[in-house]
Design an enzyme around this catalytic site. Structure first.
Site, PDB file in Angstrom:
ATOM      1  CE  LYS A  11     -77.520   5.047  31.673  1.00  0.00           C
ATOM      2  NZ  LYS A  11     -76.991   5.243  32.999  1.00  0.00           N
ATOM      3  CG  ASP A 138     -76.136   7.911  29.000  1.00  0.00           C
ATOM      4  OD1 ASP A 138     -74.927   7.624  28.939  1.00  0.00           O
ATOM      5  OD2 ASP A 138     -76.717   8.190  30.062  1.00  0.00           O
TER       6      ASP A 138
HETATM    7  P1  ATP Z   1     -78.898   9.706  32.604  1.00  0.00           P
HETATM    8  O1  ATP Z   1     -79.060   8.328  33.164  1.00  0.00           O
HETATM    9  O2  ATP Z   1     -78.783   9.716  31.091  1.00  0.00           O
HETATM   10  O3  ATP Z   1     -77.844  10.523  33.257  1.00  0.00           O
HETATM   11  P2  ATP Z   1     -81.359  10.259  33.934  1.00  0.00           P
HETATM   12  O4  ATP Z   1     -82.067   9.002  33.546  1.00  0.00           O
HETATM   13  O5  ATP Z   1     -80.790  10.336  35.304  1.00  0.00           O
HETATM   14  O6  ATP Z   1     -80.243  10.532  32.869  1.00  0.00           O
HETATM   15  P3  ATP Z   1     -83.490  11.701  32.712  1.00  0.00           P
HETATM   16  O7  ATP Z   1     -84.679  10.861  33.033  1.00  0.00           O
HETATM   17  O8  ATP Z   1     -82.942  11.614  31.339  1.00  0.00           O
HETATM   18  O9  ATP Z   1     -82.326  11.470  33.768  1.00  0.00           O
HETATM   19  O10 ATP Z   1     -83.910  13.193  33.084  1.00  0.00           O
HETATM   20  C1  ATP Z   1     -82.992  14.238  33.319  1.00  0.00           C
HETATM   21  C2  ATP Z   1     -83.727  15.574  33.178  1.00  0.00           C
HETATM   22  O11 ATP Z   1     -83.910  15.804  31.783  1.00  0.00           O
HETATM   23  C3  ATP Z   1     -85.123  15.576  33.774  1.00  0.00           C
HETATM   24  O12 ATP Z   1     -85.106  16.135  35.047  1.00  0.00           O
HETATM   25  C4  ATP Z   1     -85.955  16.401  32.808  1.00  0.00           C
HETATM   26  O13 ATP Z   1     -86.186  17.692  33.294  1.00  0.00           O
HETATM   27  C5  ATP Z   1     -85.117  16.509  31.532  1.00  0.00           C
HETATM   28  N1  ATP Z   1     -85.746  15.900  30.328  1.00  0.00           N
HETATM   29  C6  ATP Z   1     -85.795  16.429  29.107  1.00  0.00           C
HETATM   30  N2  ATP Z   1     -86.412  15.611  28.236  1.00  0.00           N
HETATM   31  C7  ATP Z   1     -86.761  14.520  28.917  1.00  0.00           C
HETATM   32  C8  ATP Z   1     -87.420  13.330  28.565  1.00  0.00           C
HETATM   33  N3  ATP Z   1     -87.865  13.094  27.320  1.00  0.00           N
HETATM   34  N4  ATP Z   1     -87.603  12.414  29.521  1.00  0.00           N
HETATM   35  C9  ATP Z   1     -87.147  12.643  30.781  1.00  0.00           C
HETATM   36  N5  ATP Z   1     -86.546  13.756  31.166  1.00  0.00           N
HETATM   37  C10 ATP Z   1     -86.334  14.706  30.255  1.00  0.00           C
END
Ligand code: ATP
Length: 305
Positions: A11, A138
Site C-alpha cells: 500500500k 494496516d
Molecule cells: P508500515 O508501512 O505498515 O508502517 P513498513 O512497511 O514500514 O510498515 P514492514 O516491512 O512491515 O515495515 O517491516 C517492519 C518490521 O517488521 C521489519 O523491520 C521486520 O523486522 C518486522 N517484520 C515482522 N514480520 C515481517 C514480515 N512478514 N515482513 C516484513 N517485516 C516483518
C-alpha cells in the site's frame, strides 16, 4: 498434506493526516490508502510445527520465527478457531521491508486468508477483519485492498470511489525506517515547532476523494499529502534528493510513502511511469526502482506455488 497461497498487495497512502497522540500510544489518523500492484505471496501448508521461511532478496531483514507478523496472524486465527497453528509458512517477499508500504501487514493479511482456506474455517469477513485489526493498524486494509479511507489508528475502513488506474514509480531506499521512530520524530518536531500550519491532522481529505472519483490524475497529483513526510525527511535527509530527482524525471508529484523511506511518484500514464523509472534508475538516488499501478484488490487466494 494441503496448502493455500494468498497474494497480497503493498500500500501507499495518498493522504496521511496525523492527529494527536492518544492515551493508548497511537495517533489518531485520517488516511487514504491505495493498494498497488507490488505483491508478496504467502503460502501456508499443514505441518508438524509452526515454521516460517522467507524467500527473496530482502529475506535477511525479515524474522523467520514466531515474531514474524504472518506467524502471529496464524496463531491469532488458530486461537479464534480453537485449532492448532501447526503450519509451514512460506513468504515470497517483494514488498520493501521497513519501507512504509505495509509489507509485514500484507504478510499477516495473506497468512489469515490462506490459513482460513487451509483450515476450511467458517469465518465471516467482519471476524477476519477484527483479528486483522488486533495484529496491526494496516492489516485490515491489506485484506480489503482497493482504495479506502482509514480512521482511528487506520484500522476503521470505508471504501472510496475511484475511477481508472493510477501509475506510480517507487524509489526504494537502501536503509529502512522504523515506523515507531518516525512517529516519535513527528512528536518531537511538533513539540519543537508548536505551530503546525501544514499538518492535515484528522480532517477528511474531501478534495482528494473527489479527484479520485473523477479519475483525473492531474487533479489527484497536487493533492497528495503526508503529515509524516517532514519526520521521515528529518531522519533521512537524503530523501529530499530522491523526491527532487523524481519530479525532475517527469513525475507529476512525489511523496514519501507512509512512514517512509520509499518515495512514490505519480505519473501521467503507464508510458510516463516507465520513462520516469528509467531516469530515476540512472540517477543513483535509490537502491531499487519499480513501477506499479493501483488501486488493486487486497489479499486473494491464488493457485498454490
Ligand atoms: P508500515 O508501512 O505498515 O508502517 P513498513 O512497511 O514500514 O510498515 P514492514 O516491512 O512491515 O515495515 O517491516 C517492519 C518490521 O517488521 C521489519 O523491520 C521486520 O523486522 C518486522 N517484520 C515482522 N514480520 C515481517 C514480515 N512478514 N515482513 C516484513 N517485516 C516483518
Amino acid at each position: 498434506m494441503g496448502g493455500a497461497t494468498a497474494r497480497v498487495p503493498a500500500k501507499i497512502n495518498l493522504h496521511l493526516g496525523v492527529g494527536p497522540l492518544r492515551d493508548d500510544g497511537f495517533h489518531e489518523l485520517s488516511t487514504l490508502y491505495c493498494a498497488l500492484s507490488l505483491y508478496d505471496e504467502v503460502t501456508v501448508r499443514a505441518a508438524d510445527d509452526l515454521s516460517v521461511t522467507v524467500r527473496g532478496e530482502s529475506r535477511r531483514q525479515v524474522p523467520a520465527d514466531a515474531t514474524n507478523l504472518a506467524a502471529r496472524a496464524v496463531v491469532a486465527l488458530a486461537t479464534h478457531a480453537g485449532t492448532d497453528p501447526r503450519v509451514a509458512i512460506t513468504i515470497a517477499k517483494n514488498i520493501p521491508v521497513a519501507g512504509g508500504m505495509a509489507g509485514g501487514s500484507a504478510d499477516a493479511a495473506g497468512a489469515l486468508v490462506a490459513a482460513a482456506r487451509l483450515w476450511r474455517l467458517d469465518i465471516t469477513r467482519d471476524e477476519l477483519l477484527a483479528i486483522a485489526a488486533d495484529l496491526g493498524s494496516d492489516v485490515p486494509f491489506s485484506v480489503v485492498g482497493g482504495a479506502a479511507l482509514g480512521t482511528g489508528r487506520g484500522e476503521r475502513l470505508l471504501p472510496v470511489l475511484h475511477r481508472g488506474e493510477l501509475h506510480w514509480v517507487l524509489a526504494v531506499a537502501g536503509t529502512g525506517l522504523s515506523t515507531p521512530d518516525v512517529y516519535r520524530e513527528i512528536d518531537r518536531l511538533r513539540a519543537r515547532d508548536e505551530d503546525q500550519p501544514t499538518a492535515a491532522g484528522t480532517a477528511r481529505p474531501d478534495p482528494l476523494l473527489q479527484a479520485l472519483a473523477s479519475g483525473d490524475v492531474h487533479a489527484v497529483a497536487p493533492l497528495l499529502h503526508n503529515d509524516l513526510q517532514p519526520a521521515a525527511l528529518s531522519l533521512q535527509p537524503m530523501l529530499r534528493r530522491t523526491l527532487r530527482a523524481g519530479r525532475e524525471a517527469g513525475a507529476l508529484a512525489g511523496i514519501v510513502s507512509g512512514s517512509g523511506p520509499t518515495c512514490a511518484f505519480l505519473c501521467a500514464d503507464a508510458d510516463a511511469a516507465v520513462s520516469v523509472a528509467a531516469e530515476l534508475s540512472g540517477s543513483g538516488v535509490a537502491k531499487a526502482v519499480r513501477t506499479a499501478s493501483g488501486p488493486v484488490p487486497g489479499a486473494r487466494l491464488v493457485p498454490i506455488n
